[in-house]
Design a protein around this motif. Structure first.
Motif, PDB file in Angstrom:
ATOM      1  N   ALA A 146      -1.822   3.136   0.886  1.00 36.40           N
ATOM      2  CA  ALA A 146      -2.234   2.363   1.856  1.00 36.40           C
ATOM      3  C   ALA A 146      -1.274   1.690   2.551  1.00 36.40           C
ATOM      4  O   ALA A 146      -1.261   1.506   3.875  1.00 36.40           O
ATOM      5  CB  ALA A 146      -3.435   1.756   1.609  1.00 36.40           C
ATOM      6  N   LEU A 147      -0.586   0.693   1.800  1.00 30.98           N
ATOM      7  CA  LEU A 147       0.703   0.009   2.267  1.00 30.98           C
ATOM      8  C   LEU A 147       1.775   0.966   2.929  1.00 30.98           C
ATOM      9  O   LEU A 147       2.195   0.581   3.862  1.00 30.98           O
ATOM     10  CB  LEU A 147       1.491  -0.699   0.934  1.00 30.98           C
ATOM     11  CG  LEU A 147       2.513  -1.599   1.457  1.00 30.98           C
ATOM     12  CD1 LEU A 147       1.995  -2.721   1.918  1.00 30.98           C
ATOM     13  CD2 LEU A 147       3.354  -1.909   0.233  1.00 30.98           C
ATOM     14  N   LEU A 148       1.913   2.003   2.411  1.00 26.79           N
ATOM     15  CA  LEU A 148       3.067   3.008   2.991  1.00 26.79           C
ATOM     16  C   LEU A 148       2.419   3.430   4.129  1.00 26.79           C
ATOM     17  O   LEU A 148       3.095   3.488   5.361  1.00 26.79           O
ATOM     18  CB  LEU A 148       3.382   3.795   2.087  1.00 26.79           C
ATOM     19  CG  LEU A 148       4.369   3.613   0.940  1.00 26.79           C
ATOM     20  CD1 LEU A 148       4.260   4.715  -0.040  1.00 26.79           C
ATOM     21  CD2 LEU A 148       5.543   3.219   1.280  1.00 26.79           C
ATOM     22  N   ARG A 149       1.342   4.005   4.313  1.00 23.64           N
ATOM     23  CA  ARG A 149       0.782   4.158   5.674  1.00 23.64           C
ATOM     24  C   ARG A 149       0.676   3.269   6.617  1.00 23.64           C
ATOM     25  O   ARG A 149       0.987   3.441   7.811  1.00 23.64           O
ATOM     26  CB  ARG A 149      -0.606   4.891   5.182  1.00 23.64           C
ATOM     27  CG  ARG A 149      -0.980   5.886   6.334  1.00 23.64           C
ATOM     28  CD  ARG A 149      -2.590   6.561   5.849  1.00 23.64           C
ATOM     29  NE  ARG A 149      -2.356   7.016   4.439  1.00 23.64           N
ATOM     30  CZ  ARG A 149      -2.935   6.667   3.562  1.00 23.64           C
ATOM     31  NH1 ARG A 149      -3.629   5.547   3.502  1.00 23.64           N
ATOM     32  NH2 ARG A 149      -2.721   7.459   2.277  1.00 23.64           N
ATOM     33  N   ASP A 150       0.170   2.055   6.143  1.00 17.68           N
ATOM     34  CA  ASP A 150       0.006   1.279   7.138  1.00 17.68           C
ATOM     35  C   ASP A 150       1.389   0.776   7.736  1.00 17.68           C
ATOM     36  O   ASP A 150       1.447   0.282   9.052  1.00 17.68           O
ATOM     37  CB  ASP A 150      -0.710  -0.260   6.589  1.00 17.68           C
ATOM     38  CG  ASP A 150      -2.198   0.115   6.527  1.00 17.68           C
ATOM     39  OD1 ASP A 150      -2.619   1.103   6.865  1.00 17.68           O
ATOM     40  OD2 ASP A 150      -2.672  -0.563   5.490  1.00 17.68           O
ATOM     41  N   GLU A 151       2.407   0.559   6.921  1.00 15.78           N
ATOM     42  CA  GLU A 151       3.523  -0.071   7.251  1.00 15.78           C
ATOM     43  C   GLU A 151       4.235   1.101   8.340  1.00 15.78           C
ATOM     44  O   GLU A 151       4.827   0.526   9.262  1.00 15.78           O
ATOM     45  CB  GLU A 151       4.620  -0.131   6.102  1.00 15.78           C
ATOM     46  CG  GLU A 151       4.237  -1.113   5.173  1.00 15.78           C
ATOM     47  CD  GLU A 151       3.979  -2.711   5.766  1.00 15.78           C
ATOM     48  OE1 GLU A 151       4.276  -2.868   6.968  1.00 15.78           O
ATOM     49  OE2 GLU A 151       3.353  -3.418   5.234  1.00 15.78           O
ATOM     50  N   LEU A 152       3.993   2.325   8.083  1.00 12.96           N
ATOM     51  CA  LEU A 152       4.617   3.175   8.962  1.00 12.96           C
ATOM     52  C   LEU A 152       4.015   3.354  10.367  1.00 12.96           C
ATOM     53  O   LEU A 152       4.658   3.480  11.440  1.00 12.96           O
ATOM     54  CB  LEU A 152       4.633   4.660   8.530  1.00 12.96           C
ATOM     55  CG  LEU A 152       5.551   5.028   7.519  1.00 12.96           C
ATOM     56  CD1 LEU A 152       5.391   6.486   6.860  1.00 12.96           C
ATOM     57  CD2 LEU A 152       7.145   5.089   8.159  1.00 12.96           C
ATOM     58  N   LEU A 153       2.698   2.965  10.318  1.00 12.83           N
ATOM     59  CA  LEU A 153       1.826   3.181  11.598  1.00 12.83           C
ATOM     60  C   LEU A 153       2.048   1.716  12.412  1.00 12.83           C
ATOM     61  O   LEU A 153       1.722   1.910  13.730  1.00 12.83           O
ATOM     62  CB  LEU A 153       0.475   3.605  11.263  1.00 12.83           C
ATOM     63  CG  LEU A 153       0.218   4.909  10.954  1.00 12.83           C
ATOM     64  CD1 LEU A 153      -1.358   5.104  10.373  1.00 12.83           C
ATOM     65  CD2 LEU A 153       0.567   6.002  11.730  1.00 12.83           C
TER      66      LEU A 153
END
Length: 79
Positions: free
Chosen positions: A52-59
């Motif tokens: 979730a952290l990686l997804r959120d940071e990219l988006l």
């Protein structure tokens, strides 16, 4: 407001991983190469919170996008 650029070690700390040079090298060596058809955030070695952290940071957060991209590239290379 100036954009903030984060270091690789800061991303590892955010992910709850060892963030020293040896820890980063070990993690990448253990998990690379990530197949081309697997999105970084969907890799099987992440916890749900890390994904979730990686997804959120990219988006959502351009400040972190560059270092997340660096992690993605590092994990695509053969160890």
């Amino acid at each position: 407001m100036e954009p903030t650029f984060h270091q690789f070690s800061e991303l590892f700390a955010q992910l709850g991983l060892a963030s020293d040079e040896a820890g980063i090298r070990s993690f990448i060596g253990q998990h690379a190469p990530l197949p081309d058809d697997v999105e970084l955030a969907e890799a099987p070695f992440w916890t749900p919170a890390q994904s979730a952290l990686l997804r959120d940071e990219l988006l959502d957060d351009a400040d972190w996008a560059e270092v997340v991209d660096q992690l993605n590239l590092a994990l695509r290379k053969p160890a």
